[in-house]
Design a protein around this motif. Sequence first.
Motif, PDB file in Angstrom:
ATOM      1  N   LEU A 223      37.123  -6.724   0.866  1.00 30.85           N
ATOM      2  CA  LEU A 223      37.213  -5.648   1.844  1.00 30.85           C
ATOM      3  C   LEU A 223      38.354  -5.840   2.808  1.00 30.85           C
ATOM      4  O   LEU A 223      39.073  -4.725   3.225  1.00 30.85           O
ATOM      5  N   ALA A 224      38.691  -7.001   3.331  1.00 30.31           N
ATOM      6  CA  ALA A 224      39.842  -7.166   4.005  1.00 30.31           C
ATOM      7  C   ALA A 224      41.173  -6.827   3.409  1.00 30.31           C
ATOM      8  O   ALA A 224      41.978  -6.124   4.284  1.00 30.31           O
ATOM      9  N   ILE A 225      41.466  -7.275   2.528  1.00 30.86           N
ATOM     10  CA  ILE A 225      42.864  -7.042   1.748  1.00 30.86           C
ATOM     11  C   ILE A 225      42.997  -5.357   1.435  1.00 30.86           C
ATOM     12  O   ILE A 225      44.130  -4.948   2.031  1.00 30.86           O
ATOM     13  N   PRO A 226      41.875  -4.605   1.048  1.00 30.43           N
ATOM     14  CA  PRO A 226      42.355  -3.081   1.019  1.00 30.43           C
ATOM     15  C   PRO A 226      42.540  -2.786   2.398  1.00 30.43           C
ATOM     16  O   PRO A 226      43.245  -1.686   2.468  1.00 30.43           O
ATOM     17  N   LEU A 227      41.860  -3.123   3.457  1.00 30.80           N
ATOM     18  CA  LEU A 227      41.855  -2.713   4.944  1.00 30.80           C
ATOM     19  C   LEU A 227      43.442  -2.873   5.497  1.00 30.80           C
ATOM     20  O   LEU A 227      43.988  -1.862   6.024  1.00 30.80           O
ATOM     21  N   CYS A 228      43.881  -3.811   5.229  1.00 27.33           N
ATOM     22  CA  CYS A 228      45.029  -4.099   5.226  1.00 27.33           C
ATOM     23  C   CYS A 228      46.313  -3.179   4.751  1.00 27.33           C
ATOM     24  O   CYS A 228      47.132  -2.754   5.205  1.00 27.33           O
ATOM     25  N   LEU A 229      46.081  -3.238   3.377  1.00 27.44           N
ATOM     26  CA  LEU A 229      46.807  -2.500   2.664  1.00 27.44           C
ATOM     27  C   LEU A 229      46.819  -0.957   2.938  1.00 27.44           C
ATOM     28  O   LEU A 229      47.855  -0.383   3.066  1.00 27.44           O
ATOM     29  N   LEU A 230      45.776  -0.545   3.254  1.00 25.40           N
ATOM     30  CA  LEU A 230      45.609   1.132   3.669  1.00 25.40           C
ATOM     31  C   LEU A 230      46.237   1.189   5.026  1.00 25.40           C
ATOM     32  O   LEU A 230      46.782   2.536   5.427  1.00 25.40           O
ATOM     33  N   TYR A 231      45.986   0.050   5.894  1.00 28.58           N
ATOM     34  CA  TYR A 231      46.690   0.468   7.204  1.00 28.58           C
ATOM     35  C   TYR A 231      48.477   0.425   7.169  1.00 28.58           C
ATOM     36  O   TYR A 231      48.772   1.050   7.871  1.00 28.58           O
ATOM     37  N   GLU A 232      48.875  -0.438   6.389  1.00 20.39           N
ATOM     38  CA  GLU A 232      50.242  -0.335   5.919  1.00 20.39           C
ATOM     39  C   GLU A 232      50.664   1.134   5.332  1.00 20.39           C
ATOM     40  O   GLU A 232      51.667   1.881   5.549  1.00 20.39           O
ATOM     41  N   LEU A 233      49.797   1.588   4.488  1.00 24.91           N
ATOM     42  CA  LEU A 233      50.013   3.035   3.862  1.00 24.91           C
ATOM     43  C   LEU A 233      49.980   4.080   4.969  1.00 24.91           C
ATOM     44  O   LEU A 233      50.635   4.762   4.961  1.00 24.91           O
ATOM     45  N   GLY A 234      48.909   3.905   5.862  1.00 26.92           N
ATOM     46  CA  GLY A 234      48.934   4.942   7.295  1.00 26.92           C
ATOM     47  C   GLY A 234      50.368   4.718   7.901  1.00 26.92           C
ATOM     48  O   GLY A 234      50.716   5.858   8.269  1.00 26.92           O
ATOM     49  N   LEU A 235      50.825   3.704   8.036  1.00 23.05           N
ATOM     50  CA  LEU A 235      52.259   3.473   8.750  1.00 23.05           C
ATOM     51  C   LEU A 235      53.454   3.941   8.147  1.00 23.05           C
ATOM     52  O   LEU A 235      54.070   4.801   8.732  1.00 23.05           O
ATOM     53  N   LEU A 236      53.258   3.919   6.879  1.00 19.04           N
ATOM     54  CA  LEU A 236      54.265   4.825   5.960  1.00 19.04           C
ATOM     55  C   LEU A 236      54.261   6.402   6.222  1.00 19.04           C
ATOM     56  O   LEU A 236      55.164   6.932   6.195  1.00 19.04           O
ATOM     57  N   LEU A 237      53.010   6.750   6.040  1.00 18.66           N
ATOM     58  CA  LEU A 237      52.850   8.167   5.946  1.00 18.66           C
ATOM     59  C   LEU A 237      52.609   8.809   7.453  1.00 18.66           C
ATOM     60  O   LEU A 237      52.861  10.112   7.324  1.00 18.66           O
ATOM     61  N   ALA A 238      52.415   8.081   8.368  1.00 22.71           N
ATOM     62  CA  ALA A 238      52.353   8.760   9.623  1.00 22.71           C
ATOM     63  C   ALA A 238      53.678   9.351  10.028  1.00 22.71           C
ATOM     64  O   ALA A 238      53.352  10.510  10.699  1.00 22.71           O
ATOM     65  N   PRO A 239      54.918   8.778   9.911  1.00 22.00           N
ATOM     66  CA  PRO A 239      55.891   9.630  10.343  1.00 22.00           C
ATOM     67  C   PRO A 239      56.226  10.956   9.819  1.00 22.00           C
ATOM     68  O   PRO A 239      56.429  12.185  10.113  1.00 22.00           O
ATOM     69  N   LEU A 240      55.930  10.993   8.471  1.00 28.06           N
ATOM     70  CA  LEU A 240      55.936  12.376   7.595  1.00 28.06           C
ATOM     71  C   LEU A 240      54.844  13.276   8.090  1.00 28.06           C
ATOM     72  O   LEU A 240      55.175  14.512   8.416  1.00 28.06           O
ATOM     73  N   PHE A 241      53.490  12.705   8.337  1.00 27.67           N
ATOM     74  CA  PHE A 241      52.713  13.697   8.936  1.00 27.67           C
ATOM     75  C   PHE A 241      53.116  14.348   9.998  1.00 27.67           C
ATOM     76  O   PHE A 241      52.789  15.441  10.242  1.00 27.67           O
ATOM     77  N   ALA A 242      53.503  13.380  11.119  1.00 27.09           N
ATOM     78  CA  ALA A 242      54.051  13.842  12.227  1.00 27.09           C
ATOM     79  C   ALA A 242      55.246  14.946  12.383  1.00 27.09           C
ATOM     80  O   ALA A 242      55.208  15.822  13.081  1.00 27.09           O
TER      81      ALA A 242
END
Length: 253
Positions: A223-242
Amino acid sequence: MSESPQSAQDTFISHLIELRSRLVKAAVVVLAITGLILLWPGPAAIYDLLARPMMASLPAGSKMIATGVISPFIIPMKIALLVGFILSLPWVLYQAWAFIAPGLYAHEKRLVAPLVISSSMLFIAGVAFCYFFVFGKVFAFINEFAPQSIMVAPDIENYLDFVMTMCLAFGLSFEVPVVVMILVRTGMVSLEKLKAIRSYVIVGAFVVSAIVTPPDIMSQLFLAIPLCLLYELGLLLAPLFARVTRTPESETE
């Protein structure tokens, strides 16, 4: 000119009526799909499918037990309702987005469908990851520690509670990229701030996984490792979404 108290009250009541309408529409679809599941394939068949990872880790011929008088009836009904909710999740999320849509810009409203679809797919992906990968590994790992002198016979109600907790935890954890993008887009938290607290998020991911998963390192890592990886994915996609959802006024500045 400030809004009069009567007008503000009317607006509040209209929002409550709209919220009730959206909740009723979501509940009707969930109950309708649940009713179809009760007809076919039936809650008993679904529970047998849900129990397959546990049964595969037990010795041949093992069965679960029901300690409650009405547990053999209540537990499959809960399973049908849970599956009905998961299958109707896109419609439920659409109702939630439709409720807040009047407060969005026109170009933001066009993103309702992608957000609903992505949120639904991520939640279902989290549940599928938990069922097809995590359960098999965790149950086999736990049962290896069972002494030969005891017979492992899980109670169906305890097993369902465990499965629902795990599926909900993994389903919600897979929503992290969407949450990160929304936080950045609404300005509640800046992207730089989210990057700065990365180490705290990693620690928090392991704390959350330790709370909601069994007390073994394997399930916590799953559970912890996917959480960390998905958080990094969100950081990558956030500027594009904004950038995509930037208001026309800000684009002309």
